[in-house]
Design an enzyme around this catalytic site. Structure first.
Site, short mmCIF file in Angstrom:
data_model
loop_
_atom_site.label_atom_id
_atom_site.label_comp_id
_atom_site.label_asym_id
_atom_site.label_seq_id
_atom_site.Cartn_x
_atom_site.Cartn_y
_atom_site.Cartn_z
N GLY A 44 15.49 -9.76 1.46
CA GLY A 44 14.97 -8.73 0.71
C GLY A 44 14.61 -7.40 1.26
O GLY A 44 13.38 -7.07 1.41
N ALA A 45 15.61 -7.05 2.35
CA ALA A 45 15.44 -5.80 3.30
C ALA A 45 15.93 -4.47 2.51
O ALA A 45 15.99 -3.56 3.14
CB ALA A 45 16.32 -5.98 4.59
N GLY B 2 11.00 -1.43 0.26
CA GLY B 2 9.53 -2.11 0.82
C GLY B 2 9.35 -2.17 2.40
O GLY B 2 10.02 -1.55 3.01
N ILE B 3 8.59 -3.28 2.53
CA ILE B 3 8.29 -3.73 3.95
C ILE B 3 9.47 -4.11 4.76
O ILE B 3 9.76 -3.95 6.04
CB ILE B 3 7.16 -4.57 4.35
CG1 ILE B 3 7.30 -5.90 3.62
CG2 ILE B 3 5.57 -3.79 3.62
CD1 ILE B 3 6.03 -6.94 3.57
N GLY B 4 10.40 -4.87 3.94
CA GLY B 4 11.67 -5.38 4.54
C GLY B 4 12.32 -4.18 4.93
O GLY B 4 13.01 -4.40 6.24
N TYR C 94 2.43 -17.12 -8.14
CA TYR C 94 2.40 -16.37 -6.93
C TYR C 94 1.60 -16.77 -5.82
O TYR C 94 2.01 -16.93 -4.67
CB TYR C 94 2.34 -14.73 -7.34
CG TYR C 94 2.53 -14.07 -6.10
CD1 TYR C 94 3.86 -13.69 -5.58
CD2 TYR C 94 1.40 -13.09 -5.58
CE1 TYR C 94 3.94 -12.79 -4.60
CE2 TYR C 94 1.54 -12.44 -4.39
CZ TYR C 94 2.90 -11.98 -4.01
OH TYR C 94 3.06 -11.37 -3.04
#
Length: 337
Positions: free
Chosen positions: A55-56, A59-61, A213
């Site tokens: 998931g890069a 966002g933070i990835g 979640y």
């Protein structure tokens, strides 16, 4: 005697005053929250190291990938959308000067995709120093099953990562000292009890988005703790972390009205930036501590005392591991512990 327009004028004035006051408070709270955000202090080089981040592409990835590439690592962006990820890889290389950012396709909601990815990864890579399990989605409004008959949120956030880690475990052990960083969330505290027989929300009437979640994030921590114990003598440090409240597109992609409202109106004011949210990943991935701490839950680049008793239950961690093995159909040849 007041005229009606005077009354309306007074009402509107009060309303505007209240809104301005609330906005000022929100902005102030956001500034304080961001200022208190922990930052990675490690200056370690990762030259010669291989880092895999799911998931890069956003966002933070994405921010973690950029930092770790800057440190000299060979960074593999494992993502569903190859076109988007390829552009991110180009952007990272341009920003950092790295020529070692690689894109590979994986959909963590699909067990077949995870197995195909792992087989390709093991065929072409000779080491794996850092595995960052970051890909994730918010709970869907309606329960959705994958082609593997798994609930989509649990499949994407937990089951797919559980399988991927097991498939790559042999290489992680061979590359020691190595790291596994699992992105969880403080929302795990919403889970008061965890029904092992209902990890996949098969019981009627038990599914709702926030619970799905939260349960996936609780399972992330329980999985981390059990894996850390399994690998404590093999030079593989395994830790989970909460990035905090971050203004990332996980809210934008959520089908929940509340989550959409949070993203569109509150997150830009109250939340950390994605760069700030990535700091704990970076610290855990690149820290030069040797041996590295393992089995912890981190927030703001330090051990957090906010993990609930439920996710610290070693017996429950074992049950989640065993149930996950069954639900992903882990085969004997896929077990490397």
């Amino acid at each position: 005697m007041f005229r009606i327009d005077d009354t309306w004028g007074t009402t509107i004035g009060v309303f505007v005053f209240v809104i301005m006051g609330m906005s000022t408070i929100a902005i102030s709270l956001g500034l304080v929250y961001r200022r208190r955000s922990g930052r990675a202090t490690t200056t370690a080089s990762l030259k010669g190291k291989t880092v895999l981040i799911t998931g890069a592409s956003s966002g933070i990835g994405r921010e973690a990938a950029k930092d770790l590439a800057q440190r000299g690592a060979r960074v593999i962006l494992a993502c569903r959308n190859l076109q988007k990820a390829s552009q991110v890889a180009s952007d990272i290389e341009e920003a950092t000067g790295s020529k070692s950012v690689v894109v590979m396709k994986v959909d963590t909601s699909s067990l077949a995709s995870v197995r195909e990815f792992a087989a390709k990864f093991l065929a072409q890579e000779r080491r794996l120093d850092v595995l960052v399990l970051n890909a994730g989605i918010g709970g869907r409004q309606k329960k959705t099953l994958t082609s593997d008959n798994l609930e989509l949120t649990m499949a994407t956030n937990h089951f797919g990562h559980f399988l991927l880690t097991n498939l790559l475990l042999g290489l992680l052990k061979a590359s020691q000292p190595s790291r596994v960083v699992v992105v969880s969330c403080m929302i795990h505290s919403n889970v008061q009890t965890l029904d092992i027989e209902n990890l996949n929300f098969t019981k009627e009437g038990t599914y709702w988005p926030v619970q799905a979640y939260a349960q996936s994030k609780a399972c992330n921590i329980l999985f981390t703790r059990y894996l850390a114990n399994l690998l404590k003598d093999y030079g593989v440090a395994v830790n989970s972390m909460c990035p905090g409240f971050v203004s990332s597109d996980i809210f934008a992609k959520s089908e929940s009205f509340i989550a959409g409202y949070v993203y569109n109106y509150l997150a830009p004011i109250l939340a950390k930036t994605v760069e700030q949210g990535a700091q704990t990943i970076i610290q855990l991935a690149a820290s030069d501590e040797n041996p590295a701490p393992t089995g912890g839950f981190y927030e703001d680049c330090r051990v957090s005392d906010n993990a609930t008793n439920l996710v610290l239950d070693e017996g429950l961690a074992k049950k989640v591991w065993e149930a996950s093995e069954s639900l992903v159909g882990l085969q004997p040849e896929e077990q490397h512990y």
